[in-house]
Design an enzyme around this catalytic site. Structure first.
Site, mmCIF file in Angstrom:
data_model
loop_
_atom_site.group_PDB
_atom_site.id
_atom_site.type_symbol
_atom_site.label_atom_id
_atom_site.label_comp_id
_atom_site.label_asym_id
_atom_site.label_seq_id
_atom_site.Cartn_x
_atom_site.Cartn_y
_atom_site.Cartn_z
ATOM 1 N N LYS A 181 -21.926 1.586 9.274
ATOM 2 C CA LYS A 181 -20.942 2.559 9.499
ATOM 3 C C LYS A 181 -19.671 2.001 10.214
ATOM 4 O O LYS A 181 -19.775 1.711 11.300
ATOM 5 C CB LYS A 181 -21.428 3.914 10.133
ATOM 6 C CG LYS A 181 -22.764 4.413 9.567
ATOM 7 C CD LYS A 181 -22.638 4.644 7.988
ATOM 8 C CE LYS A 181 -24.048 5.135 7.372
ATOM 9 N NZ LYS A 181 -23.819 5.120 6.110
ATOM 10 N N ASP B 7 -19.436 8.004 -2.441
ATOM 11 C CA ASP B 7 -20.647 8.766 -1.938
ATOM 12 C C ASP B 7 -20.284 10.318 -1.781
ATOM 13 O O ASP B 7 -20.635 11.147 -2.638
ATOM 14 C CB ASP B 7 -20.998 8.255 -0.688
ATOM 15 C CG ASP B 7 -22.183 8.828 0.024
ATOM 16 O OD1 ASP B 7 -22.781 10.009 -0.261
ATOM 17 O OD2 ASP B 7 -22.674 8.358 1.239
ATOM 18 N N LYS C 219 -26.836 11.782 -3.129
ATOM 19 C CA LYS C 219 -27.546 12.680 -2.092
ATOM 20 C C LYS C 219 -28.011 13.706 -2.781
ATOM 21 O O LYS C 219 -27.290 14.681 -3.154
ATOM 22 C CB LYS C 219 -26.964 12.605 -0.832
ATOM 23 C CG LYS C 219 -26.504 11.193 -0.053
ATOM 24 C CD LYS C 219 -26.199 11.793 1.206
ATOM 25 C CE LYS C 219 -25.941 10.636 2.023
ATOM 26 N NZ LYS C 219 -24.818 9.683 1.970
HETATM 27 MG MG MG Z 1 -22.395 6.977 2.535
#
Ligand code: MG
Length: 370
Positions: free
Chosen positions: A166, A242, A266
């Site tokens: 990240k 994402d 997700k």
């Molecule tokens: Mg991501």
């Protein structure tokens, strides 16, 4: 034919083993608020689903939102056939448009029942299980380059060889982080650099072009698909989308406008397995590669994501993530999809999901609909 007789809702706080930062460190997380949906049928089957947003500052989703939505969704599902997952989703959409993440645990519980009723795993029901396990990516919190390498090492010690790192605040430090971690990357490792929307297009173009000599992947560099498209046209790296992939319309746009060659699905963000399946089919038809996980949660959510991952051919599947490895509680000790030398697979012999929470880890239900 099964009919839904009772729906029970459980809430469980899931503490992280250590504080976690993303989006350049601006977002801090210490615990997750998870909701478990248990669906009982008149034929004696029980299906489970878990919905666990990553806190309440990461996406437009929060734990309490699932339980509030349940007040509207659950009564509408009583008496319905859970094996008809498309019908169930249509009914949920009719009773509460939008709120995709809140529908996901209901959808997963219905797939669990469909699997038990047919004697098939969810991965098989989604079109056919590909047997190869899925590499598990770590999730490396933003810090100094040295701190981040230390976290990578901790995951290496557990067998991990994929890492989602990240970054995304100070652009000069981001370049340092990337160069430092790439210099210390093992040959068998893949690292992708996840910006979690933190850069403006100018910042993304600056950072990415200053490491254009490195063949790395960047995930969700900017907030919107428009911004990512702008960046994609002016840089050389592979881009994964994402947070801005939610609907089939988003997927069609990503494909048609060549915004990213990778997507991160997700399950809860896109509204559950029934909707994720549509994204998968569009993406596979267009040559897109997939990262598959849930937004958060315990082994129940991880296992549902793993079923979906194994419905994607190995060559088009990059990695999954096991949120369970960041938690200090386990809702189904010893069962479900687990880390096996950096890989994960669906539970052996799974009918449906192949895992159910130990109810004593959840406490009494917070609501029951019948
Ligand atoms: Mg991501």
């Amino acid at each position: 034919m099964n009919r839904i007789e009772r729906i029970s809702i459980f809430q469980r706080t899931l503490p992280l083993t250590k504080p976690y930062r993303l989006s350049g460190g601006r977002l801090l997380f210490e615990r997750l608020d998870s909701t478990f949906v248990k669906i009982d049928t008149d034929q004696g089957l029980t299906g489970w689903g878990e919905g666990c947003p990553w806190g309440h500052t990461y996406l437009p989703a929060h734990g309490g939102g699932i339980r509030a939505a349940a007040e509207l969704l659950a009564p509408a599902l009583i008496g319905m056939n859970p094996e008809r997952v498309e019908h169930i989703n249509g009914l949920m959409d009719f009773n509460l448009p939008g709120h995709l993440y809140a529908k996901s645990p209901f959808d997963i519980a219905c797939w669990d029942i469909l699997g038990q009723a047919t004697g098939l795993s969810i991965a098989d029901l989604l079109g056919g299980c590909y047997e190869e396990p899925t590499p598990i990516a770590s999730s490396i919190s933003t810090g100094s380059p040295e701190e981040m390498l230390q976290l990578v090492q901790e995951y290496r010690d557990r067998g991990y060889y994929m890492h989602s790192v990240k970054i995304g605040a100070d652009t000069e430090l981001d370049v340092e982080r990337i160069r430092y971690l790439e210099a210390h990357r093992r040959d068998d490792e893949l690292i992708w650099y996840d910006v979690n929307r933190a850069w403006l297009p100018a910042e993304a173009i600056q950072v990415m072009n200053s490491v254009r000599d490195l063949p790395v992947i960047f995930e969700q560099p900017c907030e919107t698909l428009d911004e990512c498209k702008w960046v994609q046209a002016r840089t050389v790296h592979a881009i994964s989308i994402d947070e801005r992939l939610e609907t089939t319309q988003d997927m069609l746009r990503i494909v048609q406008q060549c915004i990213g060659e990778i997507v991160n699905v997700k399950i809860s963000r896109v509204g559950g397995l029934t909707r994720a399946r549509k994204l998968r089919d569009i993406g596979l038809a267009a040559g897109i590669k997939f990262i598959v996980m849930d937004t958060g949660g315990s082994v129940i959510a991880d296992t549902a994501a793993q079923h979906f991952a194994q419905s994607i051919p190995h060559s088009s599947r990059i990695a999954t993530w096991l949120c369970q490895d960041m938690l200090s509680v386990d809702t189904a000790p010893g069962s479900g999809s687990r880390n096996d030398s950096g890989n994960s697979r669906i539970p052996t012999g799974a009918n449906g999901l192949g895992v159910a929470p130990a109810e004593d880890t959840l406490g009494p239900p917070v609501a029951v609909y019948a």
